[in-house]
Design an enzyme around this catalytic site. Structure first.
Site, short mmCIF file in Angstrom:
data_model
loop_
_atom_site.label_atom_id
_atom_site.label_comp_id
_atom_site.label_asym_id
_atom_site.label_seq_id
_atom_site.Cartn_x
_atom_site.Cartn_y
_atom_site.Cartn_z
N ARG A 121 0.53 -3.44 0.82
CA ARG A 121 1.64 -3.85 1.67
C ARG A 121 2.43 -5.08 1.02
NH1 ARG A 121 -1.63 -3.49 6.88
NH2 ARG A 121 -2.47 -2.37 5.87
N ASP A 123 -6.25 3.00 -7.44
CA ASP A 123 -5.33 2.49 -6.48
C ASP A 123 -4.02 2.02 -6.86
OD1 ASP A 123 -5.17 1.33 -3.58
OD2 ASP A 123 -5.62 -0.67 -4.09
N LYS A 154 -14.69 -5.44 -0.68
CA LYS A 154 -15.21 -4.18 -0.27
C LYS A 154 -16.67 -4.10 -0.50
CE LYS A 154 -10.76 -1.79 -1.52
NZ LYS A 154 -10.66 -1.24 -0.07
N ASP A 178 -8.61 -2.53 -7.16
CA ASP A 178 -8.88 -3.10 -5.60
C ASP A 178 -10.03 -3.76 -5.30
OD1 ASP A 178 -8.13 -4.35 -3.21
OD2 ASP A 178 -7.61 -2.41 -2.26
N1 BES Z 1 -6.39 0.66 -1.68
C1 BES Z 1 -7.00 0.59 -0.09
C2 BES Z 1 -6.61 1.72 0.55
C3 BES Z 1 -7.58 3.01 0.23
C4 BES Z 1 -8.90 3.26 0.81
C5 BES Z 1 -7.30 3.79 -0.91
C6 BES Z 1 -9.67 4.31 0.42
C7 BES Z 1 -8.14 4.79 -1.28
C8 BES Z 1 -9.09 5.21 -0.40
C9 BES Z 1 -6.11 -0.74 0.53
O1 BES Z 1 -5.69 -1.73 -0.32
C10 BES Z 1 -7.17 -1.07 1.43
O2 BES Z 1 -7.98 -1.65 1.33
N2 BES Z 1 -6.80 -0.94 2.93
C11 BES Z 1 -7.61 -1.37 4.07
C12 BES Z 1 -6.45 -2.01 5.01
C13 BES Z 1 -7.33 -2.81 6.00
C14 BES Z 1 -7.65 -4.15 5.27
C15 BES Z 1 -6.00 -3.32 7.06
C16 BES Z 1 -8.30 -0.31 4.46
O3 BES Z 1 -7.60 0.80 4.32
O4 BES Z 1 -9.36 -0.50 5.04
ZN ZN Z 2 -5.51 -1.14 -2.13
ZN ZN Z 3 -7.04 -3.17 -0.22
#
Ligand code: BES
Ligand code: ZN
Ligand code: ZN
Length: 479
Positions: free
Chosen positions: A332, A269, A258, A251
């Site tokens: 999601r 992920d 990121k 991801d």
């Molecule tokens: N894969 C990430 C979530 C994640 C964060 C997993 C840290 C493991 C460790 C997910 O896809 C993501 O990036 N989520 C975002 C959501 C936001 C954009 C609403 C997040 O958690 O910041």
């Molecule tokens: Zn993710």
């Molecule tokens: Zn993500």
């Protein structure tokens, strides 16, 4: 590797593992190995009876070389959790000292063998590496379980541990090696080894099914997505329990990219997918009387001239339109289509498992999995299973205020990112829009899928969390 025998203190083993409480009457056979001096060894603290403390004491007689004592204090702390952890500690000790002929006197722990084999598999596991200098291979170990042990239970315990280790190993693999295709290959190989039905839905078929959400996430990738489907049949024609695992092999965040610190580790992920595959490894041995459908949407989330973008509007398999506000809220999206796909099997329950949000990490830390549900009784069953496995869970509120914000968009039915505050719940609530009325559990394992430090039951890093809890839930299924 595991054999079962009656306890006889005159049989010869290199090492016997014995639980010893402060107020125990010392067994004569045991005492004989020390010429009647066990009490005085306790008094001199050469044998510790302190809770959870290990002492290795050579014997004076020839049949057994040494005993690994585990202190049990007043024997009032022998909870499942403690005993499992002590067994983990014992397993690590056996490995560290390269003992190869070990017997364990299970009745001294008032425990059945299942906890031991589960802990042994988990605690002796090491993450595979790609170092060029090969590690010395560990010596072959024979473990003899002493006492009135139930062989089936012992095998089930070992299978739960092995399932956990499968999940750990997959989660640890880098995304250049564990692509969606490699994950699918692994799942197919596992399914064939155990005789499970399986199916891989390819990209062209996804297009035909209208899986616009999963395809949008894959759009920037050079590698094709795979939808992995596994079926365990333990209950004839009954409706299956669907377990859906997020399989994002890497991801980047997409165009909502990121930061450099946040991107490292995103090979993990696909932790939800790993849990599903690990669970199937376990099911092959535990054989619960249910049908289980595993569904894994697998892809990476990349950027390129083709990638999906913020502001894009996409259409999911169930016809709902989604305004993409954040390409990093991709989990999601892939789950949306995987859940819709799972629903074509008319499941009695849907459980999704996903490293979905950083929000759950902030809210609950690294030891507690955050949950949402639309069925409190179902959640109750999960909680009960989790108490047995000591994989902690906590229910977050699934209130309409969250659902309404997921449904707020000027251009589409849903948006994929209503904002930062409470975003663990938004993630789950979004998936809930695709679940509908089917009883549902949402398990956000972003905090628990990896451990910041080693513990009694395994190394730092991927944990294989929820394999044991879901296995336990399915074993006790009665709805
Ligand atoms: N894969 C990430 C979530 C994640 C964060 C997993 C840290 C493991 C460790 C997910 O896809 C993501 O990036 N989520 C975002 C959501 C936001 C954009 C609403 C997040 O958690 O910041
Ligand atoms: Zn993710
Ligand atoms: Zn993500």
């Amino acid at each position: 590797m595991y054999q079962i025998k009656d306890l006889d203190w005159t049989d010869s083993y290199d090492t016997i593992v014995v639980g010893i409480g402060a107020a125990d009457t010392i067994d004569e056979g045991l005492d004989a190995l020390y010429n009647g001096r066990v009490k005085s060894l306790i008094q001199s603290a050469d044998i510790s009876t302190k809770t959870g403390e290990l002492s290795i004491v050579p014997t004076f007689e020839g049949t057994v070389k040494r005993i690994l004592f585990v202190g049990l204090g007043q024997r009032n702390e022998n909870t499942t959790e403690n005993v499992r952890n002590w067994f983990g500690k014992v397993a690590k000790e056996i490995k560290a000292r390269a003992f190869t002929d070990v017997a364990i006197a299970l009745e001294t722990f008032e425990s059945n063998g299942a906890l031991f084999t589960e802990a042994y598999e988990m605690a002796t596991y090491e993450h595979p590496t790609y170092k060029s200098a090969p590690k010395d291979s560990a010596p072959e170990v024979t473990i003899t379980l002493l006492g009135n042990v139930d062989q089936t239970e012992v095998e089930k315990g070992a299978a739960r541990g092995r399932g956990v280790n499968v999940a750990r190993k997959l989660t640890m693999m880098p995304a250049n090696i564990l692509t969606a295709e490699a994950l699918a290959d692994y799942a197919v190989e596992l399914a064939e080894r155990h005789g499970f039905n399986h199916r891989i839905v390819e990209k062209e078929e996804m297009e035909g099914l209208g899986m616009g959400a999963l395809l949008a996430v894959n759009q920037g990738s050079k590698l094709p997505p795979k939808l992995i489907v596994l079926e365990y049949n333990g209950a004839g024609e009954e409706a299956p329990i669907a377990v859906v695992g997020k399989g994002v092999t890497f991801d980047t965040g997409g165009y909502s990219i990121k930061p450099k610190d946040g991107i490292v580790g995103m090979k993990g992920d696909m932790g939800g997918a790993a849990t599903v595959i690990g669970l199937f490894e376990t099911l092959a041995t535990t054989k619960p009387a249910v049908n289980v459908l595993g569904v894994i949407p697998a892809t990476d989330n990349m950027i390129s001239g083709d990638a999906f973008k913020p502001d894009d509007v996409i259409t999911a398999m169930n016809g709902k339109t989604i305004e993409v506000l954040n390409t990093d809220a991709e989990g999601r999206l892939v789950l949306a289509d995987a859940v819709t796909f799972a629903k074509t099997y008319d499941p009695q329950v849907i459980i999704d498992v996903a490293t979905l949000t950083g929000g759950v990490l902030v809210a609950l830390g690294t030891d507690v999995t955050g949950c949402l549900t639309n069925d409190d009784a179902l959640y109750g069953a999960l909680e009960e299973a989790s108490r047995e496995t000591n994989e902690l869970v906590w229910q977050m509120p699934y209130f309409d205020v969250f659902i309404n914000k997921v449904r707020k968009s000027e251009v589409a039915d849903l948006n994929n990112s209503p904002g930062r505050f409470g975003h663990m719940i938004f993630g789950g609530a979004f998936v809930g829009e695709f679940v509908g009325d089917t009883p549902w559990l949402h398990l956000d394992i972003a905090g628990t899928s990896e451990r910041p430090a080693a513990n009694e039951l395994g190394p730092k890093g991927p944990t294989g969390v929820m394999v044991r809890t879901l296995s336990t839930l399915l074993d006790g299924w009665n709805r």
